[in-house]
Motif scaffolding. Structure first.
Motif, PDB file in Angstrom:
ATOM      1  N   GLU A 189     -15.157  -4.693  81.086  1.00 47.01           N
ATOM      2  CA  GLU A 189     -14.217  -5.450  80.262  1.00 47.01           C
ATOM      3  C   GLU A 189     -14.583  -6.931  80.216  1.00 47.01           C
ATOM      4  O   GLU A 189     -13.779  -7.754  79.846  1.00 47.01           O
ATOM      5  CB  GLU A 189     -12.803  -5.294  80.826  1.00 47.01           C
ATOM      6  N   PHE A 190     -15.798  -7.262  80.600  1.00 45.78           N
ATOM      7  CA  PHE A 190     -16.209  -8.656  80.738  1.00 45.78           C
ATOM      8  C   PHE A 190     -17.311  -8.985  79.753  1.00 45.78           C
ATOM      9  O   PHE A 190     -18.260  -8.224  79.603  1.00 45.78           O
ATOM     10  CB  PHE A 190     -16.688  -8.886  82.176  1.00 45.78           C
ATOM     11  N   LEU A 191     -17.191 -10.124  79.098  1.00 46.67           N
ATOM     12  CA  LEU A 191     -18.194 -10.609  78.160  1.00 46.67           C
ATOM     13  C   LEU A 191     -18.554 -12.034  78.530  1.00 46.67           C
ATOM     14  O   LEU A 191     -17.673 -12.891  78.639  1.00 46.67           O
ATOM     15  CB  LEU A 191     -17.645 -10.577  76.725  1.00 46.67           C
ATOM     16  N   MET A 192     -19.846 -12.304  78.723  1.00 48.40           N
ATOM     17  CA  MET A 192     -20.333 -13.655  79.002  1.00 48.40           C
ATOM     18  C   MET A 192     -20.981 -14.191  77.740  1.00 48.40           C
ATOM     19  O   MET A 192     -21.788 -13.511  77.107  1.00 48.40           O
ATOM     20  CB  MET A 192     -21.366 -13.607  80.140  1.00 48.40           C
ATOM     21  N   VAL A 193     -20.614 -15.405  77.377  1.00 48.32           N
ATOM     22  CA  VAL A 193     -21.253 -16.104  76.260  1.00 48.32           C
ATOM     23  C   VAL A 193     -21.972 -17.299  76.862  1.00 48.32           C
ATOM     24  O   VAL A 193     -21.338 -18.147  77.489  1.00 48.32           O
ATOM     25  CB  VAL A 193     -20.211 -16.582  75.223  1.00 48.32           C
ATOM     26  N   GLY A 194     -23.286 -17.350  76.715  1.00 48.66           N
ATOM     27  CA  GLY A 194     -24.032 -18.444  77.318  1.00 48.66           C
ATOM     28  C   GLY A 194     -25.279 -18.791  76.540  1.00 48.66           C
ATOM     29  O   GLY A 194     -25.708 -18.067  75.646  1.00 48.66           O
ATOM     30  N   VAL A 248     -26.243 -17.508  72.807  1.00 51.51           N
ATOM     31  CA  VAL A 248     -26.221 -18.506  71.745  1.00 51.51           C
ATOM     32  C   VAL A 248     -27.169 -19.617  72.200  1.00 51.51           C
ATOM     33  O   VAL A 248     -26.793 -20.466  73.009  1.00 51.51           O
ATOM     34  CB  VAL A 248     -24.804 -19.073  71.514  1.00 51.51           C
ATOM     35  N   PRO A 249     -28.410 -19.605  71.727  1.00 50.42           N
ATOM     36  CA  PRO A 249     -29.392 -20.562  72.244  1.00 50.42           C
ATOM     37  C   PRO A 249     -29.071 -22.002  71.862  1.00 50.42           C
ATOM     38  O   PRO A 249     -28.476 -22.269  70.824  1.00 50.42           O
ATOM     39  CB  PRO A 249     -30.701 -20.108  71.608  1.00 50.42           C
ATOM     40  N   PHE A 250     -29.450 -22.898  72.742  1.00 49.83           N
ATOM     41  CA  PHE A 250     -29.355 -24.332  72.499  1.00 49.83           C
ATOM     42  C   PHE A 250     -30.697 -24.771  71.949  1.00 49.83           C
ATOM     43  O   PHE A 250     -31.711 -24.086  72.129  1.00 49.83           O
ATOM     44  CB  PHE A 250     -29.025 -25.043  73.821  1.00 49.83           C
ATOM     45  N   HIS A 251     -30.746 -25.910  71.259  1.00 48.48           N
ATOM     46  CA  HIS A 251     -32.004 -26.336  70.639  1.00 48.48           C
ATOM     47  C   HIS A 251     -33.081 -26.696  71.663  1.00 48.48           C
ATOM     48  O   HIS A 251     -34.259 -26.712  71.352  1.00 48.48           O
ATOM     49  CB  HIS A 251     -31.769 -27.504  69.668  1.00 48.48           C
ATOM     50  N   ALA A 252     -32.697 -26.953  72.897  1.00 44.56           N
ATOM     51  CA  ALA A 252     -33.658 -27.237  73.959  1.00 44.56           C
ATOM     52  C   ALA A 252     -33.310 -26.364  75.164  1.00 44.56           C
ATOM     53  O   ALA A 252     -32.140 -26.151  75.470  1.00 44.56           O
ATOM     54  CB  ALA A 252     -33.601 -28.706  74.353  1.00 44.56           C
ATOM     55  N   THR A 253     -34.338 -25.844  75.821  1.00 43.10           N
ATOM     56  CA  THR A 253     -34.126 -25.000  76.993  1.00 43.10           C
ATOM     57  C   THR A 253     -35.054 -25.457  78.110  1.00 43.10           C
ATOM     58  O   THR A 253     -36.245 -25.676  77.875  1.00 43.10           O
ATOM     59  CB  THR A 253     -34.428 -23.518  76.665  1.00 43.10           C
ATOM     60  N   TRP A 254     -34.497 -25.609  79.324  1.00 37.74           N
ATOM     61  CA  TRP A 254     -35.320 -25.953  80.480  1.00 37.74           C
ATOM     62  C   TRP A 254     -36.374 -24.873  80.677  1.00 37.74           C
ATOM     63  O   TRP A 254     -36.095 -23.681  80.486  1.00 37.74           O
ATOM     64  CB  TRP A 254     -34.465 -26.040  81.740  1.00 37.74           C
ATOM     65  N   ALA A 255     -37.561 -25.253  81.097  1.00 35.80           N
ATOM     66  CA  ALA A 255     -38.644 -24.287  81.318  1.00 35.80           C
ATOM     67  C   ALA A 255     -38.233 -23.205  82.308  1.00 35.80           C
ATOM     68  O   ALA A 255     -38.569 -22.027  82.130  1.00 35.80           O
ATOM     69  CB  ALA A 255     -39.900 -25.008  81.799  1.00 35.80           C
ATOM     70  N   HIS A 256     -37.494 -23.569  83.350  1.00 29.53           N
ATOM     71  CA  HIS A 256     -37.108 -22.581  84.357  1.00 29.53           C
ATOM     72  C   HIS A 256     -36.024 -21.617  83.850  1.00 29.53           C
ATOM     73  O   HIS A 256     -35.722 -20.633  84.516  1.00 29.53           O
ATOM     74  CB  HIS A 256     -36.644 -23.267  85.655  1.00 29.53           C
ATOM     75  N   GLU A 257     -35.466 -21.876  82.682  1.00 34.43           N
ATOM     76  CA  GLU A 257     -34.457 -20.986  82.098  1.00 34.43           C
ATOM     77  C   GLU A 257     -35.059 -20.013  81.083  1.00 34.43           C
ATOM     78  O   GLU A 257     -34.359 -19.152  80.560  1.00 34.43           O
ATOM     79  CB  GLU A 257     -33.354 -21.802  81.420  1.00 34.43           C
ATOM     80  N   LEU A 258     -36.348 -20.144  80.786  1.00 32.21           N
ATOM     81  CA  LEU A 258     -36.982 -19.257  79.820  1.00 32.21           C
ATOM     82  C   LEU A 258     -37.089 -17.841  80.380  1.00 32.21           C
ATOM     83  O   LEU A 258     -37.403 -17.642  81.550  1.00 32.21           O
ATOM     84  CB  LEU A 258     -38.374 -19.780  79.455  1.00 32.21           C
ATOM     85  N   ALA A 292     -27.467 -11.396  70.273  1.00 28.38           N
ATOM     86  CA  ALA A 292     -27.877 -12.790  70.117  1.00 28.38           C
ATOM     87  C   ALA A 292     -27.255 -13.356  68.848  1.00 28.38           C
ATOM     88  O   ALA A 292     -27.098 -12.648  67.842  1.00 28.38           O
ATOM     89  CB  ALA A 292     -29.398 -12.892  70.044  1.00 28.38           C
ATOM     90  N   PHE A 293     -26.881 -14.617  68.913  1.00 30.27           N
ATOM     91  CA  PHE A 293     -26.262 -15.312  67.789  1.00 30.27           C
ATOM     92  C   PHE A 293     -26.947 -16.650  67.602  1.00 30.27           C
ATOM     93  O   PHE A 293     -27.445 -17.243  68.552  1.00 30.27           O
ATOM     94  CB  PHE A 293     -24.767 -15.566  68.058  1.00 30.27           C
ATOM     95  N   GLU A 294     -26.935 -17.152  66.371  1.00 30.00           N
ATOM     96  CA  GLU A 294     -27.468 -18.485  66.119  1.00 30.00           C
ATOM     97  C   GLU A 294     -26.428 -19.555  66.399  1.00 30.00           C
ATOM     98  O   GLU A 294     -26.760 -20.685  66.725  1.00 30.00           O
ATOM     99  CB  GLU A 294     -27.962 -18.587  64.682  1.00 30.00           C
ATOM    100  N   HIS A 295     -25.154 -19.198  66.276  1.00 30.94           N
ATOM    101  CA  HIS A 295     -24.067 -20.175  66.422  1.00 30.94           C
ATOM    102  C   HIS A 295     -22.856 -19.465  67.021  1.00 30.94           C
ATOM    103  O   HIS A 295     -22.564 -18.317  66.679  1.00 30.94           O
ATOM    104  CB  HIS A 295     -23.709 -20.753  65.045  1.00 30.94           C
ATOM    105  N   VAL A 296     -22.149 -20.144  67.904  1.00 29.55           N
ATOM    106  CA  VAL A 296     -20.987 -19.547  68.559  1.00 29.55           C
ATOM    107  C   VAL A 296     -19.903 -19.162  67.542  1.00 29.55           C
ATOM    108  O   VAL A 296     -19.117 -18.248  67.780  1.00 29.55           O
ATOM    109  CB  VAL A 296     -20.433 -20.494  69.661  1.00 29.55           C
TER     110      VAL A 296
END
Length: 139
Positions: free
Chosen positions: A58-63, A83-93, A105-109
């Motif tokens: 019953e849980f949904l994470m949006v990040g 929902v990707p941000f325009h910049a992502t830290w290398a360690h988050e790839l 996946a979504f382009e915008h929240v």
């Protein structure tokens, strides 16, 4: 998406990379427990909040981080929206889990409410910053 009708809670990543959010979350929980104190002791309210968080189906994470937000949530059996941000830290790839039955996946929240509106979850779905909160169903 199959299973969206079962969602009772939504979490949004409240990134604490630049600031600490834990104090805010604790304060919010304390105020909630005060608010319901006429009906439920604080320790029971906290236990019920945790029980909602632990009901993964019953849980949904949006990040915005595949590595930190999406993949761990999918591993515990919950839903995850990216929902990707325009910049992502290398360690988050990380590689996108495209094709996973509980991932989208979504382009915008702003695209998310339309999808949730098509599910039977409807108005019982609640949004919270940082952690899951009870939806319309009792924990």
């Amino acid at each position: 998406m199959d299973g969206l009708e079962d969602i009772k809670a939504i979490a949004f990543d409240a990134d604490d990379t630049l600031w600490v959010n834990e104090t805010l979350f604790r304060e919010t929980e304390d105020r909630f427990c005060e608010w319901v104190s006429d009906y439920l002791p604080a320790d029971e309210a906290r236990a019920r909040l945790m029980a909602v968080e632990e009901r993964n189906e019953e849980f949904l994470m949006v990040g915005n981080s595949l590595r930190s937000d999406v993949l761990p949530v999918l591993e515990i059996g919950a839903f995850a929206f990216h929902v990707p941000f325009h910049a992502t830290w290398a360690h988050e790839l990380a590689e996108s889990p495209d094709g996973h039955p509980r991932f989208r996946a979504f382009e915008h929240v702003g695209e998310i409410p339309a999808l949730l509106g098509r599910s039977r979850a409807g108005p019982g779905v609640s949004a919270a910053a940082g952690s899951a909160v009870p939806g319309s169903a009792a924990p």
